[in-house]
Design an enzyme around this catalytic site. Structure first.
Site, PDB file in Angstrom:
ATOM      1  N   CYS A  38     -38.389  -9.520  61.524  1.00 23.82           N
ATOM      2  CA  CYS A  38     -39.853  -9.528  61.638  1.00 23.82           C
ATOM      3  C   CYS A  38     -40.246  -9.783  63.092  1.00 23.82           C
ATOM      4  O   CYS A  38     -39.531 -10.454  63.837  1.00 23.82           O
ATOM      5  CB  CYS A  38     -40.416 -10.623  60.730  1.00 23.82           C
ATOM      6  N   HIS A  43     -41.519 -12.770  68.756  1.00 26.35           N
ATOM      7  CA  HIS A  43     -42.534 -13.540  69.498  1.00 26.35           C
ATOM      8  C   HIS A  43     -41.935 -14.854  69.999  1.00 26.35           C
ATOM      9  O   HIS A  43     -42.228 -15.293  71.107  1.00 26.35           O
ATOM     10  CB  HIS A  43     -43.725 -13.891  68.596  1.00 26.35           C
TER      11      HIS A  43
HETATM   12  N1  APR Z   1     -52.453  -0.264  69.658  1.00 20.79           N
HETATM   13  C1  APR Z   1     -52.043   0.197  68.445  1.00 20.79           C
HETATM   14  N2  APR Z   1     -50.839  -0.117  67.901  1.00 20.79           N
HETATM   15  C2  APR Z   1     -50.004  -0.888  68.626  1.00 20.79           C
HETATM   16  C3  APR Z   1     -50.358  -1.389  69.909  1.00 20.79           C
HETATM   17  C4  APR Z   1     -51.659  -1.043  70.425  1.00 20.79           C
HETATM   18  N3  APR Z   1     -52.086  -1.466  71.611  1.00 20.79           N
HETATM   19  N4  APR Z   1     -49.328  -2.152  70.367  1.00 20.79           N
HETATM   20  C5  APR Z   1     -48.368  -2.122  69.412  1.00 20.79           C
HETATM   21  N5  APR Z   1     -48.757  -1.364  68.361  1.00 20.79           N
HETATM   22  C6  APR Z   1     -48.021  -1.078  67.123  1.00 20.79           C
HETATM   23  C7  APR Z   1     -46.551  -0.778  67.306  1.00 20.79           C
HETATM   24  O1  APR Z   1     -46.319   0.573  67.689  1.00 20.79           O
HETATM   25  C8  APR Z   1     -45.973  -1.106  65.923  1.00 20.79           C
HETATM   26  O2  APR Z   1     -46.004   0.015  65.052  1.00 20.79           O
HETATM   27  O3  APR Z   1     -48.026  -2.245  66.320  1.00 20.79           O
HETATM   28  C9  APR Z   1     -46.919  -2.197  65.393  1.00 20.79           C
HETATM   29  C10 APR Z   1     -46.259  -3.581  65.317  1.00 20.79           C
HETATM   30  O4  APR Z   1     -45.274  -3.524  64.324  1.00 20.79           O
HETATM   31  P1  APR Z   1     -43.884  -4.365  64.334  1.00 20.79           P
HETATM   32  O5  APR Z   1     -43.342  -4.433  65.705  1.00 20.79           O
HETATM   33  O6  APR Z   1     -43.052  -3.822  63.228  1.00 20.79           O
HETATM   34  O7  APR Z   1     -44.379  -5.858  63.995  1.00 20.79           O
HETATM   35  P2  APR Z   1     -44.610  -6.554  62.554  1.00 20.79           P
HETATM   36  O8  APR Z   1     -43.345  -7.209  62.111  1.00 20.79           O
HETATM   37  O9  APR Z   1     -45.322  -5.612  61.660  1.00 20.79           O
HETATM   38  O10 APR Z   1     -45.595  -7.745  62.983  1.00 20.79           O
HETATM   39  C11 APR Z   1     -46.901  -7.466  63.446  1.00 20.79           C
HETATM   40  O11 APR Z   1     -47.916  -9.387  62.434  1.00 20.79           O
HETATM   41  O12 APR Z   1     -47.134 -11.280  61.298  1.00 20.79           O
HETATM   42  C12 APR Z   1     -47.509 -10.737  62.509  1.00 20.79           C
HETATM   43  O13 APR Z   1     -46.172 -12.006  64.042  1.00 20.79           O
HETATM   44  C13 APR Z   1     -46.374 -10.732  63.504  1.00 20.79           C
HETATM   45  O14 APR Z   1     -47.831 -10.441  65.349  1.00 20.79           O
HETATM   46  C14 APR Z   1     -46.900  -9.773  64.507  1.00 20.79           C
HETATM   47  C15 APR Z   1     -47.664  -8.750  63.671  1.00 20.79           C
HETATM   48 ZN    ZN Z   2     -42.578 -12.628  59.527  1.00 17.59          ZN
END
Ligand code: APR
Ligand code: ZN
Length: 366
Positions: A38, A43
């Site tokens: 995750c 982070h």
């Molecule tokens: N605009 C649009 N989409 C973006 C941007 C942006 N500026 N920056 C990143 N993304 C997209 C990425 O391309 C990716 O598809 O955001 C998504 C993030 O997904 P993951 O890296 O898989 O992260 P995830 O595990 O889903 O967590 C997302 O939720 O629980 C919280 O701590 C966690 O802050 C994190 C968030």
């Molecule tokens: Zn998590």
């Protein structure tokens, strides 16, 4: 046994031999079967979120109870369990009002990295290691508080169960529990990652009408369509706020969700909510950063900006329910798992997530 230990933020965790002590009063020893990768772990590794170090990482996991400590009554050896990174104490005000994810005892376990009695069960080379979120799922075995190990039905493979422990609960719960999206709503979701895709599928499950997904990667937008997005916007080449307004008669969406953890996209999601609409922040931004929104719009447009932690989960109700929905073919879990890795490949899994290659990766233990 082996585990992933973070010694220093800004450096990758080290996969190494770790000792785990016997479970004490009210604790259980769990043999891990799977742990999801995750972004919240990343982070912490990057230093965007704090943790007491050194710490055994991982917070999205499932396994089998191996042994129980004295006084444990709610689980027994052989039980399949999903691990809760905010476990209820069942005694405080917040647990009493059904918001155990705000439980101060759980918060203390998160911030100190110690179990409820203030000590740790992990060590390496004589040095004490902390427990991440009280669960430390990137470990072949882990000791958790009894209340952090929730028994689940045994017919769901444990790699799917693991995802429910964080990403699925967080995403689906933001829609079902926090926002309570009504059928026919128009929604917009920023971020189609492991958590965001679950926001998307939950919006589809409650019959939202328009489900607009914003990301910066076309492969993520393609995944979003598989999970129920009706419209997709690549924010690299299109202004996402304007795009959402264009798709909602110029008003903005009834609900917007930020599932990235970036103050800039939080502001975009807020702007893209209609007058009277609600922007729900699911992504965890680096601590200390602030969001800038037009103050007057809170009143003149009666807009709401709210947070959602752990999908406002009521674990004993919601997590078994999510697994039932999966077994009944109504919740997608198989499709979330893009790749499986061994524990010693964990840092490759983080790199693949950073490059945006996967919906979710899962570390599996044999
Ligand atoms: N605009 C649009 N989409 C973006 C941007 C942006 N500026 N920056 C990143 N993304 C997209 C990425 O391309 C990716 O598809 O955001 C998504 C993030 O997904 P993951 O890296 O898989 O992260 P995830 O595990 O889903 O967590 C997302 O939720 O629980 C919280 O701590 C966690 O802050 C994190 C968030
Ligand atoms: Zn998590």
């Amino acid at each position: 046994m082996r585990a992933a230990v973070l010694y220093e933020q800004g450096k990758p965790p080290v996969i190494e031999r770790v000792e785990v002590a016997d479970p004490k009063q009210g604790e259980v020893l769990v043999r891990m079967v799977a742990s999801g990768v995750c972004h919240s772990d990343l982070h912490v590794i990057n230093g965007h979120l704090p943790a007491n170090l050194p710490v055994v990482m991982g917070h999205e996991g499932a396994g089998v109870v191996e042994r129980v400590g004295p006084g444990v009554t709610s689980v027994q050896p052989g039980d399949h369990v999903v691990l809760l990174w905010r476990a209820p104490c069942n005694r405080c005000y917040f647990c009493g009002i059904g918001k155990s994810y705000l439980c101060p005892v759980a918060g203390q376990i998160r911030w100190t990295g110690c179990l409820a009695d203030g000590t740790s069960r992990f060590s390496a080379g004589g040095r004490t290691l902390k427990h991440f979120g009280g669960v430390s799922t990137f470990s072949e075995y882990t000791v958790v508080m009894e209340n952090a190990a929730l028994p689940v039905r045994k017919d769901v493979p444990l790699d799917r169960v693991a995802l429910v422990g964080c990403g699925v609960m967080t995403g689906v719960g933001a829609v079902f529990n926090t926002a309570k999206v009504e059928p026919g709503s128009r929604v917009a979701i920023w971020g189609a990652g492991g958590v965001g895709l679950n926001v998307v599928q939950a919006c589809a499950m409650v019959s939202a009408d328009r489900i607009i997904v914003v990301d910066i990667l076309d492969n993520k937008l393609e995944m979003a369509r598989q999970f129920g997005a009706t419209h997709t916007v690549n924010a690299r080449d299109t202004d996402p706020v304007q795009a959402v307004r264009d798709l909602t008669d110029g008003y903005g969406a009834d609900y917007t969700f930020e599932v990235i953890g970036n103050p800039r996209t939080i502001a975009q999601a807020y702007e893209a909510a209609r007058p009277g609409g609600t922007a729900v922040v699911v992504g965890a931004s680096p601590v200390g950063e602030t969001v800038s929104i037009e103050a007057a719009s809170l009143v003149l447009q009666e807009k709401r900006l709210i947070g959602s932690l752990y999908g406002s989960t009521r674990p004993r109700v919601d997590m078994p329910r999510l697994l039932d929905l999966y077994v009944d073919g109504k919740l997608k879990l198989d499709e979330l798992i893009t790749r499986r890795y061994r524990l010693d490949q964990l840092n490759e899994a983080f790199a693949a997530m950073e490059r945006g290659e996967v919906a979710r990766s899962v570390v599996v233990y044999d």
